[in-house]
Each structure stands twice: as structure tokens, then as C-alpha cells.
Design an enzyme around this catalytic site. Sequence first.
Site, PDB file in Angstrom:
ATOM      1  N   SER A 198       0.874  -1.189   0.000  1.00 45.11           N
ATOM      2  CA  SER A 198       0.000   0.000   0.000  1.00 45.11           C
ATOM      3  C   SER A 198       0.901   1.226   0.000  1.00 45.11           C
ATOM      4  CB  SER A 198      -0.861   0.057   1.260  1.00 45.11           C
ATOM      5  OG  SER A 198      -1.532  -1.137   1.475  1.00 45.11           O
ATOM      6  N   LYS A 226      -7.428   1.822  -2.067  1.00 42.21           N
ATOM      7  CA  LYS A 226      -6.847   1.352  -0.796  1.00 42.21           C
ATOM      8  C   LYS A 226      -6.764   2.497   0.222  1.00 42.21           C
ATOM      9  CE  LYS A 226      -4.623  -1.260   2.155  1.00 42.21           C
ATOM     10  NZ  LYS A 226      -5.345  -2.237   2.966  1.00 42.21           N
ATOM     11  N   LYS A 244       0.836   5.578   8.323  1.00 39.14           N
ATOM     12  CA  LYS A 244       1.392   5.816   6.977  1.00 39.14           C
ATOM     13  C   LYS A 244       0.259   6.006   5.967  1.00 39.14           C
ATOM     14  CE  LYS A 244       1.965   2.223   4.736  1.00 39.14           C
ATOM     15  NZ  LYS A 244       1.300   1.343   3.768  1.00 39.14           N
TER      16      LYS A 244
HETATM   17  P1  NAD Z   1       5.809  -5.742   7.410  1.00 35.61           P
HETATM   18  O1  NAD Z   1       6.545  -4.574   7.920  1.00 35.61           O
HETATM   19  O2  NAD Z   1       5.420  -6.854   8.330  1.00 35.61           O
HETATM   20  O3  NAD Z   1       6.614  -6.414   6.192  1.00 35.61           O
HETATM   21  C1  NAD Z   1       7.425  -5.729   5.275  1.00 35.61           C
HETATM   22  C2  NAD Z   1       8.624  -6.607   4.960  1.00 35.61           C
HETATM   23  O4  NAD Z   1       9.404  -5.967   3.947  1.00 35.61           O
HETATM   24  C3  NAD Z   1       9.549  -6.819   6.156  1.00 35.61           C
HETATM   25  O5  NAD Z   1       9.782  -8.203   6.344  1.00 35.61           O
HETATM   26  C4  NAD Z   1      10.830  -6.051   5.773  1.00 35.61           C
HETATM   27  O6  NAD Z   1      11.995  -6.654   6.298  1.00 35.61           O
HETATM   28  C5  NAD Z   1      10.784  -6.124   4.263  1.00 35.61           C
HETATM   29  N1  NAD Z   1      11.520  -5.073   3.546  1.00 35.61           N
HETATM   30  C6  NAD Z   1      11.548  -3.731   3.801  1.00 35.61           C
HETATM   31  N2  NAD Z   1      12.271  -3.088   2.865  1.00 35.61           N
HETATM   32  C7  NAD Z   1      12.717  -4.038   1.984  1.00 35.61           C
HETATM   33  C8  NAD Z   1      13.506  -4.001   0.792  1.00 35.61           C
HETATM   34  N3  NAD Z   1      14.006  -2.846   0.299  1.00 35.61           N
HETATM   35  N4  NAD Z   1      13.749  -5.173   0.145  1.00 35.61           N
HETATM   36  C9  NAD Z   1      13.244  -6.335   0.635  1.00 35.61           C
HETATM   37  N5  NAD Z   1      12.514  -6.443   1.749  1.00 35.61           N
HETATM   38  C10 NAD Z   1      12.240  -5.301   2.426  1.00 35.61           C
HETATM   39  O7  NAD Z   1       4.515  -5.149   6.684  1.00 35.61           O
HETATM   40  P2  NAD Z   1       3.143  -5.905   6.320  1.00 35.61           P
HETATM   41  O8  NAD Z   1       2.208  -5.796   7.479  1.00 35.61           O
HETATM   42  O9  NAD Z   1       3.457  -7.234   5.724  1.00 35.61           O
HETATM   43  O10 NAD Z   1       2.596  -4.917   5.201  1.00 35.61           O
HETATM   44  C11 NAD Z   1       3.141  -4.872   3.887  1.00 35.61           C
HETATM   45  C12 NAD Z   1       2.286  -3.911   3.067  1.00 35.61           C
HETATM   46  O11 NAD Z   1       0.927  -4.393   3.034  1.00 35.61           O
HETATM   47  C13 NAD Z   1       2.220  -2.489   3.665  1.00 35.61           C
HETATM   48  O12 NAD Z   1       2.187  -1.557   2.621  1.00 35.61           O
HETATM   49  C14 NAD Z   1       0.904  -2.487   4.446  1.00 35.61           C
HETATM   50  O13 NAD Z   1       0.355  -1.191   4.573  1.00 35.61           O
HETATM   51  C15 NAD Z   1       0.052  -3.404   3.573  1.00 35.61           C
HETATM   52  N6  NAD Z   1      -1.034  -4.128   4.269  1.00 35.61           N
HETATM   53  C16 NAD Z   1      -0.837  -4.691   5.499  1.00 35.61           C
HETATM   54  C17 NAD Z   1      -1.883  -5.369   6.129  1.00 35.61           C
HETATM   55  C18 NAD Z   1      -1.724  -6.006   7.495  1.00 35.61           C
HETATM   56  O14 NAD Z   1      -2.758  -6.387   8.089  1.00 35.61           O
HETATM   57  N7  NAD Z   1      -0.517  -6.166   8.011  1.00 35.61           N
HETATM   58  C19 NAD Z   1      -3.122  -5.475   5.488  1.00 35.61           C
HETATM   59  C20 NAD Z   1      -3.281  -4.935   4.214  1.00 35.61           C
HETATM   60  C21 NAD Z   1      -2.225  -4.258   3.600  1.00 35.61           C
END
Ligand code: NAD
Length: 301
Positions: free
Chosen positions: A101, A176, A244
Site C-alpha cells: 500500500s 486502498k 502511513k
Molecule cells: P511488514 O513490515 O510486516 O513487512 C514488510 C517486509 O518488507 C519486512 O519483512 C521487511 O523486512 C521487508 N523489507 C523492507 N524493505 C525491503 C527491501 N528494500 N527489500 C526487501 N525487503 C524489504 O509489513 P506488512 O504488514 O506485511 O505490510 C506490507 C504492506 O501491506 C504495507 O504496505 C501495508 O500497509 C500493507 N497491508 C498490510 C496489512 C496487514 O494487516 N498487516 C493489510 C493490508 C495491507
Amino acid sequence: MRTYQKIGFVGLGVMGIGMANNLLKAGYELVVYDINPARVELLSDPSKATVVAKNSEIFEQTDTVILMLPNSPHVESAVFGEGGLLESKIPENAFIIDMSSISPVVTEKIAEKLSAKGVKFLDAPVSGGQSGAAEGTLTIMVGGSDELFEDAAPIFQVLGKKIIHCGKNGAGQVVKVVNQLMSAVNLISMSEGFILGTKAGVDPKIMMDVISGGSGRCWAVENRMPEILKGNFQPGFTIDLHKKDLGLAMEMATSMNLPLTVTAMVNDIFKTAQIEGKGKLDNGGIITVYEDLLGVKVRNP
Ligand code: NAD
């Protein structure tokens, strides 16, 4: 229709790990990267996943990559930055699907820059949380061409249940942002209502049972209140990530000279929670801002 055997997957966080495991379960091989190497250990079948040391090694092994990263700068760096996807020779038919997102405006710019390099691109952010990612029942909001939407269908069908083409590149991210704005407002309305009722002496579990069938019902009450009652603020979806998304909504509104009065206040409440050191709590933990004000806890384990 495009077919897939090996798919790149970048970002094995709360959401990405469930999604990657569903792709493995569906029979795809993966090429994976996360800056935190510990995340790779959570893959369900490591024998079918090649772990690479940087994003630039992914296009050497597949032409299709899914991104599931926190925010716009992470996506830009994973694609265009040092050690990013485009540092290697770009394969013919290269295809990037960004399921993170991020900003709709940045998304449009990414799409333009990629198109100039012959790389196909969809934005496809999701809703449905950690359980939706793990169960393959996400709602997927897609921005991009009809043709690419059809091309990505086999992948989206593994990851989600409701898959909707929202328009051109950026449109998935716009939808979103709207969803996130509304769910944040609902979390605050729930927090205010439940702190009021609890302070007035009513059992919050009884309020939850009533309101789940009343006009005040919403995802916050149905999905987050049961965890709040247990005092469970393990993410889930963190206050930091929801803040965010509120920031993205405020940025869009500012650029349109549009007042979003309630969203601006909700944005400040999320900022307050961050200042109080609550950013890593689940977004249901926003209620603790109100609990701390009154010294009352909304609990019934
Ligand atoms: P998270 O922080 O748990 O996971 C992100 C992952 O990306 C981490 O493991 C981190 O180490 C990795 N990362 C960061 N920078 C990187 C890079 N340059 N190269 C490779 N890996 C990298 O986040 P999440 O909760 O999994 O959310 C991911 C996305 O999905 C976000 O944009 C969030 O807003 C969206 N989202 C989350 C949820 C939820 O319930 N958690 C629901 C819908 C959407």
C-alpha cells in the site's frame, strides 16, 4: 494468457509470508528476498524457494516479481535503487506487481518510469489482513491495463477471493487509501464509544455483542474489539502502517485543496500514539490512547 512457473517475491513480512506460502502451496517456485534474513525461515517449503542476497538477482531467474513492502520509498528503492530489481539485465516481458500500500502519485510515476524501460506494471494493494493473506482470501484492488489484469489473474486467484480492476495505474492505490481512511475513522469512533460506555459502568463485551448487530457495527468492532477485550495488541496491522496510510490520504487531500476534517483529527490521534511509543502495536491498540486518558481499560478476557 501469461503462464507462470517461477515468481519473484520481495517482502516476507506479516502479509508477504502468508502470500508467498500460498503461492508455494499452489505449485509455483519462488525467488525470494527480504532485507531481514530471518523472515525467509518462515517459508513453508524452502526446497521450492531460491533465496537471493539482493533484489538485483531476481530478474536473472524469473520475469515476474511481486512486491509486498511497507511504503513508497521501500518500493522505489527495491525497484530503482542500489541493488534493486533493475540493476540486472531486464528480461523480455518483465512484469512487476506491487501489492504494497503506497502513494497513488508515486505509483503513477513508477508505472511511467517502468513503461519507458519496457517493464509491465500493476498496482494491486490488498485488504483482509494477516488472516486473509494466510488463507488466500484477500481483497485485491488492481490498477493498470485490462491486458495485464488478465495476465495476473492466475496469481491473484491464489492470493485473493475478491479481485477488482479499479482503473489505470494508481487506481488500486486510491481505493486502498480510501479504505484505510475509513477503517481508521471507525477505529477511533469505536474507541471513543467503548471508553465512554465502559467508564459509565457497562461491560464492554455486552456492548460488543449489541453493537455487532446494531447500526454502529463495523470491521473495527467485529475484528479488533475481540482482541482488545483480551488485551491482545500483537500486530496484525501496526499503528505505524495505518498512520502511513492516513498520511497518504492527507497528502492527496492537500494536493486537491480538499479539507478532510475528521481524517485530519484521526491522523493526529495516530500520531499521538506513535509519540507515546505505541507505533508497533496492532492498530486496535489505538484504544489505549483513550484508556490512558481515563485510567479505564476496555477488557473482558
Ligand atoms: P511488514 O513490515 O510486516 O513487512 C514488510 C517486509 O518488507 C519486512 O519483512 C521487511 O523486512 C521487508 N523489507 C523492507 N524493505 C525491503 C527491501 N528494500 N527489500 C526487501 N525487503 C524489504 O509489513 P506488512 O504488514 O506485511 O505490510 C506490507 C504492506 O501491506 C504495507 O504496505 C501495508 O500497509 C500493507 N497491508 C498490510 C496489512 C496487514 O494487516 N498487516 C493489510 C493490508 C495491507
